[in-house]
Write an enzyme that holds these catalytic residues in place. Structure first.
Site, PDB file in Angstrom:
ATOM      1  CD  GLU A   4      -3.665  20.870  -2.687  1.00 17.41           C
ATOM      2  OE1 GLU A   4      -3.750  20.217  -3.751  1.00 17.41           O
ATOM      3  OE2 GLU A   4      -2.962  21.886  -2.568  1.00 17.41           O
TER       4      GLU A   4
ATOM      5  CE  LYS B 252      -8.433  22.139  -1.899  1.00 17.85           C
ATOM      6  NZ  LYS B 252      -8.979  22.261  -3.263  1.00 17.85           N
ATOM      7  CG  ASP B 253      -4.722  29.472   0.468  1.00 20.15           C
ATOM      8  OD1 ASP B 253      -4.625  28.788  -0.573  1.00 20.15           O
ATOM      9  OD2 ASP B 253      -5.399  30.513   0.542  1.00 20.15           O
TER      10      ASP B 253
ATOM     11  CD  GLU C  56       3.810  19.318  -3.017  1.00 17.80           C
ATOM     12  OE1 GLU C  56       2.570  19.448  -3.106  1.00 17.80           O
ATOM     13  OE2 GLU C  56       4.577  20.288  -2.905  1.00 17.80           O
TER      14      GLU C  56
ATOM     15  CE1 TYR D 129      -3.539  -2.499  -0.001  1.00 22.41           C
ATOM     16  CE2 TYR D 129      -3.364  -2.652   2.385  1.00 22.41           C
ATOM     17  CZ  TYR D 129      -3.927  -3.068   1.192  1.00 22.41           C
ATOM     18  OH  TYR D 129      -4.878  -4.050   1.196  1.00 22.41           O
TER      19      TYR D 129
END
Length: 119
Positions: free
Chosen positions: A74, A92-93, A67, A14
């Site tokens: 997100e 998100k920002d 990231e 996974y």
């Protein structure tokens, strides 16, 4: 014992599946991986100490990891709030800012290490 091993092999499957999917389906993750490879190639031309290599590898891994977290957050936000919502934008920002802060720190540290080698 066999089910124990099967359980952990599945967990690695996974994890590698997520790694592959992120690199092949998310432009930001792919970009960070490419930049990490480029950074490793650049640093390979310099006589880095073991400690410097450890710092470089940790920073590259940290940026790529963050990231992945950013992309996961997100996706969760988009799933929970498919329509535009100001709170979703803020979430998100904030995640994008976290990636930016770590990337800037990694860049500054890379400049410090390379600067020491060039001077």
């Amino acid at each position: 014992m066999k089910s124990f091993l099967k359980k952990y092999v599945r967990k690695f499957y996974y994890a590698f599946s997520g790694l592959f999917h992120g690199i092949t389906h998310d432009a930001s993750i792919a970009l960070q991986c490419i930049l990490g490879i480029i950074a490793l190639a650049v640093f390979a031309f310099f006589d880095l100490t073991v400690t410097e290599w450890i710092v470089v590898i940790i920073l590259i891994a940290l940026v790529i990891t963050l990231e992945f977290v950013n992309s996961a957050v997100e996706h969760v936000v988009d799933f929970i709030s498919p329509n535009y919502h100001p709170q979703a934008k803020i979430i998100k920002d904030y995640m994008a800012a976290a990636v930016l802060v770590v990337s800037i720190a990694a860049g500054v540290i890379a400049c410090i290490i390379l600067g020491g080698k060039l001077l």
